[in-house]
Write a protein that holds these residues in place. Structure first.
Motif, PDB file in Angstrom:
ATOM      1  N   ARG A  56      -4.927   3.160   4.199  1.00  0.00           N
ATOM      2  CA  ARG A  56      -5.093   3.112   5.659  1.00  0.00           C
ATOM      3  C   ARG A  56      -6.271   2.237   6.060  1.00  0.00           C
ATOM      4  NH1 ARG A  56      -3.338   7.853   4.038  1.00  0.00           N
ATOM      5  NH2 ARG A  56      -1.529   8.817   5.019  1.00  0.00           N
ATOM      6  N   GLU A  57      -7.288   2.207   5.212  1.00  0.00           N
ATOM      7  CA  GLU A  57      -8.441   1.342   5.476  1.00  0.00           C
ATOM      8  C   GLU A  57      -8.040  -0.122   5.383  1.00  0.00           C
ATOM      9  OE1 GLU A  57     -12.620   0.039   3.317  1.00  0.00           O
ATOM     10  OE2 GLU A  57     -11.779   2.011   2.858  1.00  0.00           O
ATOM     11  N   VAL A  58      -7.262  -0.459   4.335  1.00  0.00           N
ATOM     12  CA  VAL A  58      -6.800  -1.843   4.161  1.00  0.00           C
ATOM     13  C   VAL A  58      -5.909  -2.255   5.328  1.00  0.00           C
ATOM     14  CG1 VAL A  58      -5.502  -3.412   2.666  1.00  0.00           C
ATOM     15  CG2 VAL A  58      -6.961  -1.663   1.650  1.00  0.00           C
ATOM     16  N   MET A  59      -5.136  -1.309   5.848  1.00  0.00           N
ATOM     17  CA  MET A  59      -4.250  -1.605   6.971  1.00  0.00           C
ATOM     18  C   MET A  59      -5.017  -1.968   8.239  1.00  0.00           C
ATOM     19  SD  MET A  59      -1.317   1.349   6.507  1.00  0.00           S
ATOM     20  CE  MET A  59      -0.665   1.054   8.170  1.00  0.00           C
ATOM     21  N   ASN A  60      -6.296  -1.600   8.302  1.00  0.00           N
ATOM     22  CA  ASN A  60      -7.115  -1.928   9.466  1.00  0.00           C
ATOM     23  C   ASN A  60      -7.525  -3.394   9.511  1.00  0.00           C
ATOM     24  OD1 ASN A  60      -7.107   0.658  10.590  1.00  0.00           O
ATOM     25  ND2 ASN A  60      -8.853   1.321   9.359  1.00  0.00           N
ATOM     26  N   VAL A  61      -7.370  -4.082   8.375  1.00  0.00           N
ATOM     27  CA  VAL A  61      -7.658  -5.517   8.339  1.00  0.00           C
ATOM     28  C   VAL A  61      -6.570  -6.249   9.112  1.00  0.00           C
ATOM     29  CG1 VAL A  61      -7.957  -7.541   6.867  1.00  0.00           C
ATOM     30  CG2 VAL A  61      -8.800  -5.300   6.099  1.00  0.00           C
ATOM     31  N   LYS A  62      -6.982  -7.080  10.028  1.00  0.00           N
ATOM     32  CA  LYS A  62      -6.016  -7.807  10.848  1.00  0.00           C
ATOM     33  C   LYS A  62      -5.077  -8.624   9.974  1.00  0.00           C
ATOM     34  CE  LYS A  62      -5.654 -10.967  14.789  1.00  0.00           C
ATOM     35  NZ  LYS A  62      -6.397 -11.821  15.740  1.00  0.00           N
ATOM     36  N   GLY A  63      -3.788  -8.397  10.134  1.00  0.00           N
ATOM     37  CA  GLY A  63      -2.782  -9.113   9.363  1.00  0.00           C
ATOM     38  C   GLY A  63      -2.249  -8.332   8.182  1.00  0.00           C
ATOM     39  N   MET A  64      -2.890  -7.173   7.893  1.00  0.00           N
ATOM     40  CA  MET A  64      -2.437  -6.330   6.788  1.00  0.00           C
ATOM     41  C   MET A  64      -1.641  -5.153   7.337  1.00  0.00           C
ATOM     42  SD  MET A  64      -3.361  -7.560   3.832  1.00  0.00           S
ATOM     43  CE  MET A  64      -3.339  -6.162   2.718  1.00  0.00           C
ATOM     44  N   GLY A  65      -0.347  -5.250   7.275  1.00  0.00           N
ATOM     45  CA  GLY A  65       0.494  -4.143   7.730  1.00  0.00           C
ATOM     46  C   GLY A  65       0.707  -3.137   6.612  1.00  0.00           C
ATOM     47  N   LEU A  66       1.551  -2.173   6.866  1.00  0.00           N
ATOM     48  CA  LEU A  66       1.822  -1.131   5.888  1.00  0.00           C
ATOM     49  C   LEU A  66       2.384  -1.697   4.588  1.00  0.00           C
ATOM     50  CD1 LEU A  66       2.140   1.847   5.073  1.00  0.00           C
ATOM     51  CD2 LEU A  66       4.377   1.838   6.197  1.00  0.00           C
ATOM     52  N   ALA A  67       3.354  -2.595   4.703  1.00  0.00           N
ATOM     53  CA  ALA A  67       4.011  -3.143   3.506  1.00  0.00           C
ATOM     54  C   ALA A  67       3.024  -3.881   2.602  1.00  0.00           C
ATOM     55  CB  ALA A  67       5.140  -4.086   3.920  1.00  0.00           C
ATOM     56  N   LYS A  68       2.170  -4.729   3.183  1.00  0.00           N
ATOM     57  CA  LYS A  68       1.203  -5.492   2.393  1.00  0.00           C
ATOM     58  C   LYS A  68       0.142  -4.580   1.786  1.00  0.00           C
ATOM     59  CE  LYS A  68       1.573 -10.063   4.537  1.00  0.00           C
ATOM     60  NZ  LYS A  68       0.884 -11.121   5.316  1.00  0.00           N
ATOM     61  N   ALA A  69      -0.330  -3.618   2.565  1.00  0.00           N
ATOM     62  CA  ALA A  69      -1.360  -2.706   2.075  1.00  0.00           C
ATOM     63  C   ALA A  69      -0.850  -1.869   0.905  1.00  0.00           C
ATOM     64  CB  ALA A  69      -1.837  -1.799   3.208  1.00  0.00           C
ATOM     65  N   VAL A  70       0.366  -1.366   1.024  1.00  0.00           N
ATOM     66  CA  VAL A  70       0.965  -0.565  -0.043  1.00  0.00           C
ATOM     67  C   VAL A  70       1.200  -1.417  -1.291  1.00  0.00           C
ATOM     68  CG1 VAL A  70       3.063   0.660  -0.750  1.00  0.00           C
ATOM     69  CG2 VAL A  70       2.018   1.158   1.468  1.00  0.00           C
ATOM     70  N   LEU A  71       1.654  -2.656  -1.101  1.00  0.00           N
ATOM     71  CA  LEU A  71       1.880  -3.559  -2.220  1.00  0.00           C
ATOM     72  C   LEU A  71       0.579  -3.823  -2.974  1.00  0.00           C
ATOM     73  CD1 LEU A  71       3.702  -5.485  -3.827  1.00  0.00           C
ATOM     74  CD2 LEU A  71       3.203  -7.257  -2.137  1.00  0.00           C
ATOM     75  N   PHE A  72      -0.515  -4.046  -2.223  1.00  0.00           N
ATOM     76  CA  PHE A  72      -1.818  -4.272  -2.828  1.00  0.00           C
ATOM     77  C   PHE A  72      -2.248  -3.078  -3.652  1.00  0.00           C
ATOM     78  CE2 PHE A  72      -2.863  -8.110  -0.551  1.00  0.00           C
ATOM     79  CZ  PHE A  72      -3.809  -8.695  -1.384  1.00  0.00           C
ATOM     80  N   LYS A  73      -2.162  -1.900  -3.046  1.00  0.00           N
ATOM     81  CA  LYS A  73      -2.598  -0.687  -3.736  1.00  0.00           C
ATOM     82  C   LYS A  73      -1.805  -0.476  -5.011  1.00  0.00           C
ATOM     83  CE  LYS A  73      -5.135   3.040  -3.884  1.00  0.00           C
ATOM     84  NZ  LYS A  73      -6.591   2.973  -4.045  1.00  0.00           N
ATOM     85  N   ALA A  74      -0.496  -0.660  -4.943  1.00  0.00           N
ATOM     86  CA  ALA A  74       0.352  -0.472  -6.112  1.00  0.00           C
ATOM     87  C   ALA A  74       0.040  -1.498  -7.199  1.00  0.00           C
ATOM     88  CB  ALA A  74       1.821  -0.561  -5.708  1.00  0.00           C
ATOM     89  N   SER A  75      -0.161  -2.764  -6.804  1.00  0.00           N
ATOM     90  CA  SER A  75      -0.429  -3.830  -7.772  1.00  0.00           C
ATOM     91  C   SER A  75      -1.745  -3.615  -8.500  1.00  0.00           C
ATOM     92  CB  SER A  75      -0.456  -5.186  -7.055  1.00  0.00           C
ATOM     93  OG  SER A  75       0.780  -5.459  -6.447  1.00  0.00           O
TER      94      SER A  75
END
Length: 227
Positions: A56-75
């Protein structure tokens, strides 16, 4: 472009910014994907910080939606698990405090005191790692039974106790010393040696066995200095 470079030269030849750009896939309004990637890494300072950041913190970065944030965390979590899997399969030797710091350096970013137990075999090879306590470290609350439970289940010959100081200063307190003595005594009764107790700080750590603070530089070069 990063994807083409990876295909031509291999993933190991790409920079962190280029690898992150591949995960991002696209930039944001007014910024290309490489600029966005660099900005994201600068914001957190390191891949380890990104690994420890909440989705949820990563999602607060402008341009980082749910899909990108989840992908980052998983990777990043997959990379973290690969490292620990390799450590186990290659029988990584943990006979130096630096090796323990490398294995647990993500603890520098935790905001609560966390206690981990590393199990070792008779040759001091890594057998496993378990978190046994999260919160205020107190000898009256940290029972030896919880500390040695994972070691017993792994038929470990020795353990290394690791905990972090969220303040960043790894200097041991009187309570840290009391806990070390209590766990050491319990281990002697059980026949499982307490090899060391490492306190992780920010860019430094304390080893009870060595009896001193070590300063580190995490990166391509790793330097050790004693006080």
């Amino acid at each position: 472009m990063p994807r083409e470079k990876l295909l031509e030269l291999g993933a190991e030849r790409l920079t962190n910014e280029e690898l992150v750009a591949i995960l991002l896939r696209t930039g944001v309004k007014g910024k290309g994907v490489m600029e966005f990637s660099k900005e994201l890494l600068n914001r957190y300072g390191s891949l380890t910080a990104l690994l420890c950041a909440d989705v949820r913190e990563v999602m607060n970065v402008k341009g980082m939606g749910l899909a990108k944030a989840v992908l980052f965390k998983a990777s990043l979590e997959l990379g973290h698990r690969v490292f620990k899997e390799m450590s186990k399969k290659t029988r990584m030797k943990l006979d130096e405090p630096e090796s323990v710091y490398y294995l647990c350096h993500d603890m520098t970013l935790l905001d609560r005191e966390t206690v981990r137990v590393i199990s070792l075999d008779t040759k001091l090879n890594y057998c496993g790692l378990n978190t046994v306590s999260v919160g205020i470290l107190d000898s009256s609350l940290l029972h030896p039974r919880e500390v040695f439970k994972p070691a017993i289940s792994r038929t470990a010959a020795a353990i290394i106790l690791v905990h972090n100081h969220p303040s960043g200063d790894p200097s041991p307190s009187k309570e840290d010393g009391n806990i070390t003595n209590r766990i050491k005594e319990a281990g002697e009764t059980l026949g499982i040696k307490l090899l060391d107790h490492i306190i992780v700080g920010k860019g430094s750590f304390f080893s009870f066995t060595a009896g001193r603070v070590f300063y580190t530089e995490v990166g391509d070069d790793f330097q050790r200095k004693g006080l």
